[in-house]
Design a protein around this motif. Structure first.
Motif, PDB file in Angstrom:
ATOM      1  N   THR A 254      -3.474  -0.351   5.612  1.00 50.90           N
ATOM      2  CA  THR A 254      -4.540  -0.492   4.611  1.00 50.90           C
ATOM      3  C   THR A 254      -5.708   0.432   4.941  1.00 50.90           C
ATOM      4  N   ARG A 255      -6.080   0.476   6.216  1.00 43.80           N
ATOM      5  CA  ARG A 255      -7.172   1.363   6.638  1.00 43.80           C
ATOM      6  C   ARG A 255      -6.772   2.829   6.478  1.00 43.80           C
ATOM      7  N   TRP A 256      -5.516   3.134   6.805  1.00 43.32           N
ATOM      8  CA  TRP A 256      -4.999   4.509   6.695  1.00 43.32           C
ATOM      9  C   TRP A 256      -5.112   4.994   5.242  1.00 43.32           C
ATOM     10  N   ASP A 257      -4.709   4.116   4.327  1.00 41.33           N
ATOM     11  CA  ASP A 257      -4.766   4.445   2.894  1.00 41.33           C
ATOM     12  C   ASP A 257      -6.207   4.707   2.467  1.00 41.33           C
ATOM     13  N   ARG A 258      -7.130   3.943   2.999  1.00 43.56           N
ATOM     14  CA  ARG A 258      -8.527   4.057   2.616  1.00 43.56           C
ATOM     15  C   ARG A 258      -9.198   5.283   3.242  1.00 43.56           C
ATOM     16  N   MET A 259      -8.854   5.562   4.494  1.00 42.95           N
ATOM     17  CA  MET A 259      -9.573   6.592   5.256  1.00 42.95           C
ATOM     18  C   MET A 259      -8.929   7.971   5.192  1.00 42.95           C
TER      19      MET A 259
ATOM     20  N   VAL B 166       0.822  -1.207   0.000  1.00 41.30           N
ATOM     21  CA  VAL B 166       0.000   0.000   0.000  1.00 41.30           C
ATOM     22  C   VAL B 166       0.867   1.273   0.000  1.00 41.30           C
ATOM     23  N   ALA B 167       2.123   1.137   0.393  1.00 40.52           N
ATOM     24  CA  ALA B 167       3.016   2.311   0.449  1.00 40.52           C
ATOM     25  C   ALA B 167       3.455   2.768  -0.931  1.00 40.52           C
ATOM     26  N   ARG B 168       3.440   1.850  -1.905  1.00 35.63           N
ATOM     27  CA  ARG B 168       4.084   2.120  -3.198  1.00 35.63           C
ATOM     28  C   ARG B 168       3.615   3.409  -3.861  1.00 35.63           C
ATOM     29  N   LYS B 169       2.312   3.702  -3.797  1.00 33.92           N
ATOM     30  CA  LYS B 169       1.812   4.855  -4.544  1.00 33.92           C
ATOM     31  C   LYS B 169       2.231   6.191  -3.941  1.00 33.92           C
ATOM     32  N   TYR B 170       2.832   6.157  -2.751  1.00 35.50           N
ATOM     33  CA  TYR B 170       3.212   7.407  -2.072  1.00 35.50           C
ATOM     34  C   TYR B 170       4.717   7.678  -2.105  1.00 35.50           C
ATOM     35  N   ILE B 171       5.524   6.733  -2.566  1.00 31.13           N
ATOM     36  CA  ILE B 171       6.970   6.827  -2.318  1.00 31.13           C
ATOM     37  C   ILE B 171       7.823   6.876  -3.579  1.00 31.13           C
ATOM     38  N   GLY B 172       7.190   7.137  -4.731  1.00 27.40           N
ATOM     39  CA  GLY B 172       7.965   7.219  -5.970  1.00 27.40           C
ATOM     40  C   GLY B 172       8.606   5.884  -6.300  1.00 27.40           C
ATOM     41  N   ASP B 173       9.879   5.922  -6.699  1.00 25.82           N
ATOM     42  CA  ASP B 173      10.581   4.697  -7.091  1.00 25.82           C
ATOM     43  C   ASP B 173      11.283   4.017  -5.918  1.00 25.82           C
ATOM     44  N   ASN B 174      11.056   4.510  -4.718  1.00 25.61           N
ATOM     45  CA  ASN B 174      11.760   3.951  -3.566  1.00 25.61           C
ATOM     46  C   ASN B 174      11.276   2.550  -3.204  1.00 25.61           C
ATOM     47  N   GLU B 175      12.138   1.832  -2.488  1.00 23.93           N
ATOM     48  CA  GLU B 175      11.777   0.508  -1.973  1.00 23.93           C
ATOM     49  C   GLU B 175      10.747   0.678  -0.856  1.00 23.93           C
ATOM     50  N   PRO B 176       9.623  -0.043  -0.926  1.00 23.81           N
ATOM     51  CA  PRO B 176       8.631   0.104   0.150  1.00 23.81           C
ATOM     52  C   PRO B 176       9.110  -0.527   1.455  1.00 23.81           C
ATOM     53  N   PRO B 177       8.608  -0.039   2.587  1.00 24.81           N
ATOM     54  CA  PRO B 177       8.923  -0.702   3.858  1.00 24.81           C
ATOM     55  C   PRO B 177       8.337  -2.109   3.859  1.00 24.81           C
ATOM     56  N   VAL B 178       8.806  -2.940   4.780  1.00 24.51           N
ATOM     57  CA  VAL B 178       8.260  -4.288   4.947  1.00 24.51           C
ATOM     58  C   VAL B 178       7.791  -4.457   6.388  1.00 24.51           C
ATOM     59  N   VAL B 179       6.967  -5.482   6.593  1.00 21.40           N
ATOM     60  CA  VAL B 179       6.520  -5.821   7.945  1.00 21.40           C
ATOM     61  C   VAL B 179       7.044  -7.216   8.261  1.00 21.40           C
ATOM     62  N   CYS B 180       7.756  -7.355   9.347  1.00 25.35           N
ATOM     63  CA  CYS B 180       8.333  -8.641   9.740  1.00 25.35           C
ATOM     64  C   CYS B 180       7.210  -9.654   9.995  1.00 25.35           C
ATOM     65  N   ASP B 181       7.301 -10.819   9.344  1.00 29.17           N
ATOM     66  CA  ASP B 181       6.269 -11.853   9.510  1.00 29.17           C
ATOM     67  C   ASP B 181       6.275 -12.447  10.917  1.00 29.17           C
ATOM     68  N   ASN B 182       7.371 -12.267  11.619  1.00 32.98           N
ATOM     69  CA  ASN B 182       7.482 -12.845  12.959  1.00 32.98           C
ATOM     70  C   ASN B 182       7.012 -11.893  14.054  1.00 32.98           C
ATOM     71  N   CYS B 183       7.532 -10.623  14.008  1.00 35.12           N
ATOM     72  CA  CYS B 183       7.255  -9.724  15.148  1.00 35.12           C
ATOM     73  C   CYS B 183       6.485  -8.467  14.766  1.00 35.12           C
TER      74      CYS B 183
END
Ligand SMILES: [Zn+2]
Length: 276
Positions: A269-274, A19-36
């Protein structure tokens, strides 16, 4: 460039925050750790290069004289003063910028020092009659030890948050305190548009997005325990005061303390929508 696994738990498993992609130009989007559930940027340049970018961003007109910036620094000065007091304390501010915060606590009788990678900022800090350390946390730790170290709106912007916290620890007296403040909070009400929260600046100028849980875990992993926290769900900032302890939380003890990865993704996701 260097690729990092999760700073908090060491896991190499992650979900890209699409969801970050449309706001950050060509930059690498952040990730969320699947563990923590920690939200971070994986690919980062050397710390000095990130610091140089921040010097350039400062040069483009950012100043701690802006009312919103000045207000948040004043808030931290007041929060600590009401709970612990600054009087007579020797304080080091890591990422001290123009020295505005140091000026506030100097007026409350703290003995102040500032560390900053900008020579221009260090000259301003010296203008307060304070010690200035012209360096980053990759350089050697100052010989002098401090009662309080502050990291204000800086931990989210460095290359290696755990290294910065370990550096802070080494700067402290045995009964010292650390104050971390950040505006890059997640899992709280949205205080600004997502398009303003994210940016087209190079991704590694903002490597980490903290929740109260993730910050407390980062502190516990580097030998600090939280002593006090502000009303971060209603104020715009998260301020955590911690003290040194002689243990470190091992990664396998994080279970139950950390954020749920799906909740973090759902938050964005909610932030992007709202409030895009
Ligand atoms: Zn993790």
């Amino acid at each position: 460039m260097k690729t990092f696994d999760c700073d908090l738990c060491g896991s190499a498993n992650y979900t890209v925050l699409e969801v970050a992609r449309k706001y950050i130009g060509d930059n690498e989007p952040p990730v969320v750790c699947d563990n923590c559930g920690f939200c971070y940027v994986r690919t980062r340049r050397p710390a000095k290069e990130i610091a140089e970018d921040w010097n350039a961003i400062f040069g483009e007109g950012y100043t701690s004289e802006w009312p919103g910036v000045k207000a948040r620094l004043f808030y931290v000065a007041e929060f600590f003063d009401q709970n612990y007091g600054w009087k007579g304390k020797h304080v080091l501010d890591i990422g001290a910028g123009e020295g505005t915060f140091l000026e506030f606590i100097q007026q409350r009788d703290a003995v102040v020092s500032g560390l900053d990678p900008s020579l221009e900022n260090c000259e301003k800090i010296e203008g307060l009659g304070a010690n200035a350390y012209f360096q980053t946390v990759e350089d050697p730790v100052p010989v002098k030890k401090f009662d309080v170290v502050t990291i204000l709106w800086t931990l989210e912007n460095c290359q290696d948050c755990m290294r910065m916290l370990r550096f802070a620890r080494e700067c402290l007296m045995p009964d010292g305190q650390l104050v971390v403040a950040t505006g890059s909070r997640i899992l709280v009400p949205f205080k600004k548009r997502l398009s303003q929260y994210l940016s087209k600046n190079p991704a590694d100028t903002h490597c980490f997005r903290w929740s109260c849980n993730s910050l407390v875990i980062a502190l516990a992993r580097t030998g600090f325990v939280m002593d006090d926290v502000n009303l971060y769900e209603e104020d715009d900032w998260l301020v955590v005061v911690s003290k040194l302890v002689d243990w470190r939380l091992p990664p396998d003890r994080l279970i139950g303390l950390h954020d749920k990865p799906l909740e973090v993704i759902d938050h964005f996701t909610r932030w992007d929508r709202m409030f895009p």
